[in-house]
Design an enzyme around this catalytic site. Sequence first.
Site, short mmCIF file in Angstrom:
data_model
loop_
_atom_site.label_atom_id
_atom_site.label_comp_id
_atom_site.label_asym_id
_atom_site.label_seq_id
_atom_site.Cartn_x
_atom_site.Cartn_y
_atom_site.Cartn_z
N HIS A 117 0.82 -1.23 0.00
CA HIS A 117 0.00 0.00 0.00
C HIS A 117 0.84 1.27 0.00
CE1 HIS A 117 -3.52 -2.56 1.83
NE2 HIS A 117 -3.37 -2.74 0.53
N GLY A 185 -1.42 -9.30 12.64
CA GLY A 185 -1.94 -7.97 12.94
C GLY A 185 -2.71 -7.32 11.81
C1 BJW Z 1 -3.17 -6.56 16.74
C2 BJW Z 1 -2.59 -5.76 17.68
C3 BJW Z 1 -1.42 -6.24 18.22
C4 BJW Z 1 -4.27 -4.71 17.02
N1 BJW Z 1 -0.95 -7.42 17.84
N2 BJW Z 1 -2.71 -7.75 16.39
C5 BJW Z 1 -12.78 -7.94 -3.26
C6 BJW Z 1 -13.82 -8.10 -2.39
C7 BJW Z 1 -14.35 -7.00 -1.72
C8 BJW Z 1 -13.85 -5.72 -1.92
C9 BJW Z 1 -12.80 -5.56 -2.80
C10 BJW Z 1 -12.29 -6.67 -3.44
N3 BJW Z 1 -11.27 -6.22 -4.23
C11 BJW Z 1 -11.14 -4.89 -4.07
C12 BJW Z 1 -12.07 -4.46 -3.21
C13 BJW Z 1 -12.25 -3.03 -2.78
C14 BJW Z 1 -11.29 -2.60 -1.68
C15 BJW Z 1 -11.57 -3.44 -0.44
O1 BJW Z 1 -10.86 -4.37 -0.10
N4 BJW Z 1 -12.58 -3.09 0.30
C16 BJW Z 1 -12.93 -3.81 1.53
C17 BJW Z 1 -12.86 -2.86 2.72
C18 BJW Z 1 -14.28 -4.42 1.37
N5 BJW Z 1 -9.92 -2.74 -2.10
C19 BJW Z 1 -9.32 -1.80 -2.84
O2 BJW Z 1 -9.91 -0.82 -3.23
C20 BJW Z 1 -7.86 -2.01 -3.21
N6 BJW Z 1 -7.66 -1.82 -4.60
C21 BJW Z 1 -8.01 -2.73 -5.51
O3 BJW Z 1 -8.47 -3.81 -5.21
O4 BJW Z 1 -7.79 -2.33 -6.82
C22 BJW Z 1 -8.45 -3.05 -7.84
C23 BJW Z 1 -9.81 -2.45 -7.97
C24 BJW Z 1 -9.92 -1.12 -8.29
C25 BJW Z 1 -11.18 -0.56 -8.46
C26 BJW Z 1 -12.32 -1.34 -8.24
C27 BJW Z 1 -12.19 -2.68 -7.87
C28 BJW Z 1 -10.92 -3.24 -7.75
C29 BJW Z 1 -6.98 -0.98 -2.53
C30 BJW Z 1 -6.92 -1.15 -1.06
C31 BJW Z 1 -6.05 -0.03 -0.48
C32 BJW Z 1 -6.09 -0.01 1.03
N7 BJW Z 1 -5.49 1.20 1.48
C33 BJW Z 1 -5.40 1.44 2.91
C34 BJW Z 1 -4.92 2.89 3.13
C35 BJW Z 1 -3.42 3.02 2.92
C36 BJW Z 1 -2.92 4.39 3.20
C37 BJW Z 1 -3.12 4.81 4.62
O5 BJW Z 1 -2.58 4.20 5.56
O6 BJW Z 1 -3.82 5.82 4.82
O7 BJW Z 1 -4.53 0.50 3.53
S1 BJW Z 1 -6.95 1.13 3.75
C38 BJW Z 1 -6.24 0.42 5.19
O8 BJW Z 1 -6.61 -0.97 5.32
C39 BJW Z 1 -4.74 0.47 4.96
C40 BJW Z 1 -4.31 -0.86 5.52
O9 BJW Z 1 -3.06 -1.24 4.98
C41 BJW Z 1 -5.45 -1.78 5.13
C42 BJW Z 1 -5.55 -3.01 5.95
O10 BJW Z 1 -5.77 -2.72 7.30
P1 BJW Z 1 -5.05 -3.57 8.40
O11 BJW Z 1 -3.59 -3.43 8.28
O12 BJW Z 1 -5.58 -4.95 8.38
O13 BJW Z 1 -5.44 -2.78 9.75
P2 BJW Z 1 -6.79 -2.83 10.58
O14 BJW Z 1 -6.83 -1.61 11.39
O15 BJW Z 1 -7.96 -3.12 9.73
O16 BJW Z 1 -6.63 -4.11 11.50
C43 BJW Z 1 -5.67 -4.19 12.54
C44 BJW Z 1 -5.70 -5.60 13.07
O17 BJW Z 1 -4.65 -5.72 14.02
C45 BJW Z 1 -7.00 -5.96 13.79
O18 BJW Z 1 -7.40 -7.25 13.36
C46 BJW Z 1 -6.62 -5.98 15.26
O19 BJW Z 1 -7.33 -6.97 16.00
C47 BJW Z 1 -5.16 -6.35 15.18
N8 BJW Z 1 -4.32 -5.86 16.26
N9 BJW Z 1 -3.36 -4.58 17.77
C48 BJW Z 1 -1.66 -8.14 16.92
N10 BJW Z 1 -0.76 -5.51 19.15
#
Ligand code: BJW
Length: 243
Positions: A117, A185
């Site tokens: 990302h 995580g």
């Molecule tokens: C601990 C802890 C500790 C806490 N120890 N654990 C297929 C199906 C459905 C939807 C889609 C799909 N394909 C694409 C989509 C759309 C979309 C998507 O996925 N939407 C879903 C929300 C439904 N995806 C996209 O748009 C992606 N692009 C794409 O697919 O392009 C092709 C396309 C284009 C156009 C149309 C269709 C397809 C792009 C995704 C980009 C994500 N960007 C972000 C922002 C980055 C910049 C920023 O930081 O501002 O990335 S969003 C955000 O989520 C960020 C993260 O990297 C990402 C993941 O989050 P993450 O890391 O999992 O964090 P959290 O907060 O969610 O979870 C933390 C976890 O840690 C929790 O589980 C806690 O329990 C745990 N935790 N403390 C261990 N100490």
Amino acid sequence: MDAGVVAALRRAQRVTVLTGAGVSAESGVPTFRDAQTGLWANFKPEQLATPGAFRQDPKLVWEWYAWRREKLHTVEPNPGHKALVALARRYPEFTLITQNVDGLHQRAGSKRVIELHGNITRTKCFDENIVVPEWTETGEVPPRCPQCRGHLRPDVVWFGEELPDEAINEATRASGACDVFLSIGTSSVVYPAARLSEVALRSGATVVEINSDETPLTRNATFSLRGASGMVLPELLRAVGFA
Ligand code: BJW
């Protein structure tokens, strides 16, 4: 520590790791789905991290990232990041994939990190999609691209945007060609990153989730270790005999 996880890591030759915001939580970086605090308490990250939000209010979105970038100067890698550096040394094939944009794996000493990302410290031109290393500060927010005068933005991947080809291709390859896949995580809800554990499972890898909470991956993972990664990872290394 689960004996099955220990045995799988002892047998493995090829290990692939996917990390998410939880791995940086113990460094003091808020996770993406934590409620925001202070100035940003009224905004949901999901609503700011989109090209549409930037088009509508580029100043707001730029300032959110500037604030997050500033906060990164006050944090350090934690024992979870460091355990992954130590783990990498033990395997002939080790791939670290992260969804995080904070650069903390690299600061901990991880050498090759696939950033799915992007990275919050890099800036690119919104219109031309090219990295812009330097620009003149005029006080305008966001600053302007020195080439085309368009707005500058952080070099991160927003919802609805494609991931960098090379990063997702290499991540998919490494997920389909490993003996053990660690998902650490991450809430496993954002695609295509969430698909990598599915790729690993389909190819017969042992999939181990390390998370303080349940996620949609929990029921499919081979093993699920519940706890903070900064505690669980060092403990796991000790159990395997790597520390
Ligand atoms: C601990 C802890 C500790 C806490 N120890 N654990 C297929 C199906 C459905 C939807 C889609 C799909 N394909 C694409 C989509 C759309 C979309 C998507 O996925 N939407 C879903 C929300 C439904 N995806 C996209 O748009 C992606 N692009 C794409 O697919 O392009 C092709 C396309 C284009 C156009 C149309 C269709 C397809 C792009 C995704 C980009 C994500 N960007 C972000 C922002 C980055 C910049 C920023 O930081 O501002 O990335 S969003 C955000 O989520 C960020 C993260 O990297 C990402 C993941 O989050 P993450 O890391 O999992 O964090 P959290 O907060 O969610 O979870 C933390 C976890 O840690 C929790 O589980 C806690 O329990 C745990 N935790 N403390 C261990 N100490």
